[in-house]
Design a protein around this motif. Structure first.
Motif, PDB file in Angstrom:
ATOM      1  N   THR A 233      12.699  -9.833 -16.495  1.00 43.84           N
ATOM      2  CA  THR A 233      11.352  -9.572 -15.477  1.00 43.84           C
ATOM      3  C   THR A 233      12.226  -8.710 -14.336  1.00 43.84           C
ATOM      4  OG1 THR A 233      11.004 -12.434 -15.470  1.00 43.84           O
ATOM      5  CG2 THR A 233      10.769 -11.313 -13.031  1.00 43.84           C
ATOM      6  N   ILE A 234      10.901  -7.690 -13.933  1.00 43.09           N
ATOM      7  CA  ILE A 234      11.297  -7.083 -13.342  1.00 43.09           C
ATOM      8  C   ILE A 234      10.719  -7.199 -11.892  1.00 43.09           C
ATOM      9  CG2 ILE A 234      10.196  -4.351 -12.562  1.00 43.09           C
ATOM     10  CD1 ILE A 234       9.950  -4.393 -15.605  1.00 43.09           C
ATOM     11  N   ILE A 235      11.510  -7.803 -10.773  1.00 44.75           N
ATOM     12  CA  ILE A 235      11.192  -8.131  -9.746  1.00 44.75           C
ATOM     13  C   ILE A 235      11.673  -7.078  -8.472  1.00 44.75           C
ATOM     14  CG2 ILE A 235      13.458  -9.783  -9.860  1.00 44.75           C
ATOM     15  CD1 ILE A 235      15.255  -8.377  -8.827  1.00 44.75           C
ATOM     16  N   ASN A 236      11.471  -5.258  -8.616  1.00 48.30           N
ATOM     17  CA  ASN A 236      10.982  -4.146  -7.649  1.00 48.30           C
ATOM     18  C   ASN A 236       9.677  -3.937  -7.974  1.00 48.30           C
ATOM     19  OD1 ASN A 236      12.004  -3.281 -10.008  1.00 48.30           O
ATOM     20  ND2 ASN A 236      12.894  -1.816  -8.464  1.00 48.30           N
ATOM     21  N   ARG A 237       9.022  -5.317  -8.245  1.00 44.41           N
ATOM     22  CA  ARG A 237       7.404  -4.545  -9.152  1.00 44.41           C
ATOM     23  C   ARG A 237       6.858  -6.061  -8.454  1.00 44.41           C
ATOM     24  NH1 ARG A 237       9.513  -0.297  -8.606  1.00 44.41           N
ATOM     25  NH2 ARG A 237       8.573   1.941 -10.112  1.00 44.41           N
ATOM     26  N   ASN A 238       5.271  -5.236  -7.743  1.00 41.99           N
ATOM     27  CA  ASN A 238       4.388  -6.304  -7.873  1.00 41.99           C
ATOM     28  C   ASN A 238       3.475  -7.017  -8.916  1.00 41.99           C
ATOM     29  OD1 ASN A 238       5.681  -7.945  -5.525  1.00 41.99           O
ATOM     30  ND2 ASN A 238       4.676  -6.288  -4.275  1.00 41.99           N
ATOM     31  N   PHE A 239       2.568  -7.673  -9.111  1.00 38.54           N
ATOM     32  CA  PHE A 239       1.731  -8.153 -10.190  1.00 38.54           C
ATOM     33  C   PHE A 239       0.460  -8.193  -8.934  1.00 38.54           C
ATOM     34  CE2 PHE A 239      -1.037  -9.925 -13.375  1.00 38.54           C
ATOM     35  CZ  PHE A 239      -0.484  -9.435 -14.422  1.00 38.54           C
ATOM     36  N   THR A 240      -0.281  -7.052 -10.490  1.00 32.88           N
ATOM     37  CA  THR A 240      -1.567  -6.929  -9.510  1.00 32.88           C
ATOM     38  C   THR A 240      -2.857  -7.255 -10.408  1.00 32.88           C
ATOM     39  OG1 THR A 240      -1.706  -4.672 -10.239  1.00 32.88           O
ATOM     40  CG2 THR A 240      -0.589  -5.022  -8.299  1.00 32.88           C
ATOM     41  N   GLU A 241      -3.404  -7.245 -10.084  1.00 35.69           N
ATOM     42  CA  GLU A 241      -4.901  -8.296 -11.267  1.00 35.69           C
ATOM     43  C   GLU A 241      -4.929  -6.682 -12.187  1.00 35.69           C
ATOM     44  OE1 GLU A 241      -7.648  -9.705 -13.160  1.00 35.69           O
ATOM     45  OE2 GLU A 241      -5.964 -10.404 -11.067  1.00 35.69           O
ATOM     46  N   ALA A 242      -5.091  -5.228 -11.740  1.00 36.72           N
ATOM     47  CA  ALA A 242      -5.091  -4.133 -13.111  1.00 36.72           C
ATOM     48  C   ALA A 242      -4.083  -4.538 -13.936  1.00 36.72           C
ATOM     49  CB  ALA A 242      -4.487  -2.654 -12.374  1.00 36.72           C
TER      50      ALA A 242
ATOM     51  N   ILE B  82       0.765   7.549 -10.528  1.00 35.83           N
ATOM     52  CA  ILE B  82       0.612   7.474  -9.665  1.00 35.83           C
ATOM     53  C   ILE B  82       0.081   6.245  -8.528  1.00 35.83           C
ATOM     54  CG2 ILE B  82      -0.418   8.588  -7.472  1.00 35.83           C
ATOM     55  CD1 ILE B  82      -0.996  11.095  -9.826  1.00 35.83           C
ATOM     56  N   SER B  83       0.948   4.919  -9.390  1.00 33.94           N
ATOM     57  CA  SER B  83       0.314   3.923  -8.667  1.00 33.94           C
ATOM     58  C   SER B  83       1.716   3.175  -8.468  1.00 33.94           C
ATOM     59  CB  SER B  83       0.418   2.767 -10.089  1.00 33.94           C
ATOM     60  OG  SER B  83       1.040   3.154 -11.246  1.00 33.94           O
ATOM     61  N   THR B  84       2.576   3.554  -7.610  1.00 33.18           N
ATOM     62  CA  THR B  84       3.895   2.836  -7.270  1.00 33.18           C
ATOM     63  C   THR B  84       4.852   4.131  -6.985  1.00 33.18           C
ATOM     64  OG1 THR B  84       4.794   2.490  -9.352  1.00 33.18           O
ATOM     65  CG2 THR B  84       3.782   1.037  -8.217  1.00 33.18           C
ATOM     66  N   LEU B  85       5.512   4.198  -5.985  1.00 30.85           N
ATOM     67  CA  LEU B  85       6.922   4.944  -5.508  1.00 30.85           C
ATOM     68  C   LEU B  85       7.514   3.804  -4.916  1.00 30.85           C
ATOM     69  CD1 LEU B  85       7.434   7.461  -5.024  1.00 30.85           C
ATOM     70  CD2 LEU B  85       7.438   7.432  -2.772  1.00 30.85           C
ATOM     71  N   GLY B  86       8.668   3.178  -5.610  1.00 34.45           N
ATOM     72  CA  GLY B  86       9.234   2.298  -5.318  1.00 34.45           C
ATOM     73  C   GLY B  86       8.744   0.680  -4.792  1.00 34.45           C
TER      74      GLY B  86
ATOM     75  N   LEU C 115      13.401   6.570   3.772  1.00 35.94           N
ATOM     76  CA  LEU C 115      12.649   5.635   2.891  1.00 35.94           C
ATOM     77  C   LEU C 115      12.057   6.278   1.850  1.00 35.94           C
ATOM     78  CD1 LEU C 115      12.922   2.960   1.163  1.00 35.94           C
ATOM     79  CD2 LEU C 115      11.166   1.830   2.002  1.00 35.94           C
ATOM     80  N   ILE C 116      10.704   7.098   1.946  1.00 33.75           N
ATOM     81  CA  ILE C 116      10.100   8.178   1.756  1.00 33.75           C
ATOM     82  C   ILE C 116      11.274   9.089   0.694  1.00 33.75           C
ATOM     83  CG2 ILE C 116       7.880   8.825   1.161  1.00 33.75           C
ATOM     84  CD1 ILE C 116       6.834   7.328   3.714  1.00 33.75           C
ATOM     85  N   ALA C 117      11.785   9.986   1.333  1.00 33.62           N
ATOM     86  CA  ALA C 117      12.328  10.461   1.604  1.00 33.62           C
ATOM     87  C   ALA C 117      13.563  10.368  -0.020  1.00 33.62           C
ATOM     88  CB  ALA C 117      13.728  11.207   1.939  1.00 33.62           C
ATOM     89  N   TYR C 118      14.456   9.139   0.381  1.00 37.45           N
ATOM     90  CA  TYR C 118      14.646   8.595  -0.725  1.00 37.45           C
ATOM     91  C   TYR C 118      14.298   8.617  -2.014  1.00 37.45           C
ATOM     92  CZ  TYR C 118      18.128   5.499  -3.638  1.00 37.45           C
ATOM     93  OH  TYR C 118      18.072   4.813  -4.789  1.00 37.45           O
ATOM     94  N   GLN C 119      13.327   8.044  -2.174  1.00 32.91           N
ATOM     95  CA  GLN C 119      11.925   7.161  -2.993  1.00 32.91           C
ATOM     96  C   GLN C 119      12.350   9.202  -4.151  1.00 32.91           C
ATOM     97  OE1 GLN C 119      11.637   4.828  -4.463  1.00 32.91           O
ATOM     98  NE2 GLN C 119      12.232   2.472  -2.964  1.00 32.91           N
ATOM     99  N   LEU C 120      11.566   9.503  -3.475  1.00 31.96           N
ATOM    100  CA  LEU C 120      11.658  11.024  -3.698  1.00 31.96           C
ATOM    101  C   LEU C 120      12.658  11.388  -4.152  1.00 31.96           C
ATOM    102  CD1 LEU C 120       8.442  12.810  -1.119  1.00 31.96           C
ATOM    103  CD2 LEU C 120       8.067  11.625  -3.416  1.00 31.96           C
ATOM    104  N   LYS C 121      14.167  11.533  -3.554  1.00 28.37           N
ATOM    105  CA  LYS C 121      14.479  11.643  -4.253  1.00 28.37           C
ATOM    106  C   LYS C 121      15.558  11.847  -6.167  1.00 28.37           C
ATOM    107  CE  LYS C 121      19.989  12.289  -3.312  1.00 28.37           C
ATOM    108  NZ  LYS C 121      20.724  11.908  -2.374  1.00 28.37           N
ATOM    109  N   ASN C 122      15.442  10.508  -5.800  1.00 25.72           N
ATOM    110  CA  ASN C 122      15.433   9.449  -7.448  1.00 25.72           C
ATOM    111  C   ASN C 122      14.714   9.383  -7.982  1.00 25.72           C
ATOM    112  OD1 ASN C 122      17.018   7.752  -8.196  1.00 25.72           O
ATOM    113  ND2 ASN C 122      14.663   6.266  -8.434  1.00 25.72           N
TER     114      ASN C 122
END
Length: 376
Positions: free
Chosen positions: A204-213, A158-162, A91-98
């Motif tokens: 609405t973006i569904i592949n990100r989670n809402f955080t306090e930041a 540098i906060s989210t990778l997939g 999964l990490i390799a795929y996310q970096l490739k994307n």
């Protein structure tokens, strides 16, 4: 950052892919560093009798390390044969490739591999990866700084990778790390022009989670998503039938569930014969996001979340007062009314006290008669 992976690849790169060390010839499948080893996948054998030397240049390889905060450390991540190791590394390799496929250096990108994982002392997992780029004339701009900045840009600071959350101080590329900027890159605001049409988009973006930041518009996470959405919407409308009308856009709000985006888009209505309407804006957005499913090949969207609302045209003489300004004005008016009320009470109290302290008198023929005195 020095570890077994970086030592291995530095040694390999300086021994011509583990072939020579000074006057010695090496077995290129024999190198181990603290048990770490990359097997040789294939060997190219030259035809018998060939006298043409192999002049292929070695590719550029970059050691990439970062920390994933929502991947708990586990013993199975230390074993390359475990199911967890295989799924996480794939999964990490795929996310970096994307990531690199949508970057400015995508032409020379070859592959990324997640090589190993290690636990941190705060319950997170450090990832060691290798990313390979072609070594040709078009790769002259590929170096550790550009690779670092492309990762930084496409992971929202540098906060989210997939689906993974990253420690934004953990990224290193060949030992290179940039200190966190004191201010995040500014997002250019749309130029306000007389007569521009304004439309408010919600999705609405569904592949990100809402955080306090994301409640703080000045946080790197908020600015990262806002900058990406602004850039992606600009690219979308610049490729649409509204490309000549499009002015600019800005993200005005992020809310929870998963991440609800509110963006204000501006269009020039004086170009073209067809009017710019909310329905046209909706249609172009849906078309550019594959029926409201994917924005910029990064953000997955809930396909029933899109709303487009037309706002009043922009007028230079009209000053838009923000919500907090309206609240302050209302509070100010209430405070003035309260002070006037208190002042009225004070005046009434003073008048009452003055009247209460005076004597009642009456006139008689012999002079003044005081009611509290007796005359015999």
């Amino acid at each position: 950052e020095v570890n077994k992976v970086t030592v291995y690849h530095v040694f390999r790169n300086n021994t011509k892919s583990i072939s020579t060390l000074g006057t010695y010839t090496l077995d290129n499948d024999s190198l181990y560093v603290n048990g770490y080893h990359v097997p040789i996948s294939s060997t190219t054998i030259s035809p018998i009798g060939s006298t043409i030397p192999n002049v292929q240049t070695n590719p550029f390889e970059f050691n990439v390390t970062f920390i994933i905060t929502n991947l708990p450390p586990a013993a199975s991540l230390q074993s390359s044969s475990s199911a967890l190791y295989k799924s996480a590394s794939k999964l990490i390799a795929y996310q970096l490739k994307n990531l690199f496929a949508h970057s400015n250096i995508n032409r020379t990108f070859s592959v990324c591999r997640a090589l190993s994982f290690s636990p941190t002392n705060v319950g997170s997992t450090k990832v060691y990866a290798i990313c390979t780029f072609q070594n040709d004339s078009s790769a002259k701009e590929v170096n550790k700084v550009t690779v670092y900045r492309q990762i930084q840009r496409h992971t929202e600071g540098i906060s989210t990778l997939g689906t993974y959350f990253l420690d934004n101080n953990s990224l290193y590329v060949n030992g290179h790390r940039e200190s966190e900027p004191t201010t995040s890159p500014a997002i250019s605001l749309p130029a306000v022009r007389d007569g521009d049409l304004s439309f408010e988009l919600n999705f609405t973006i569904i592949n990100r989670n809402f955080t306090e930041a994301l409640n703080n518009p000045n946080s790197p996470q908020y600015r990262g998503i806002a900058a990406n959405v602004t850039r992606m919407l600009t690219g979308l409308f610049k490729k649409s039938s509204l490309k000549n009308n499009y002015r600019n856009n800005r993200v005005i709000r992020l809310r929870s569930g998963s991440v609800e985006v509110t963006s204000r888009c501006y269009f020039n209505p004086n170009i073209g014969n067809e009017p710019v309407t909310a329905e046209r804006v909706r249609t172009e957005f849906a078309t550019g996001t594959s029926k409201t499913s994917l924005l910029g090949n990064v953000y997955m969207l809930r396909n029933d979340s899109l709303t487009v609302e037309a706002k009043e045209p922009i007028s230079p003489s009209k000053i838009e007062i923000p919500y907090w300004g309206i609240i302050l004005i209302v509070l100010g008016v209430l405070l003035v009314l309260l002070l006037l009320f208190l002042l009225g009470l004070l005046i009434a109290f003073c008048l009452k006290r003055k009247n209460h302290a005076s004597y009642d008198v009456m006139q008689n023929p012999s002079g003044f008669y005081f009611l509290h005195q007796k005359f015999y």
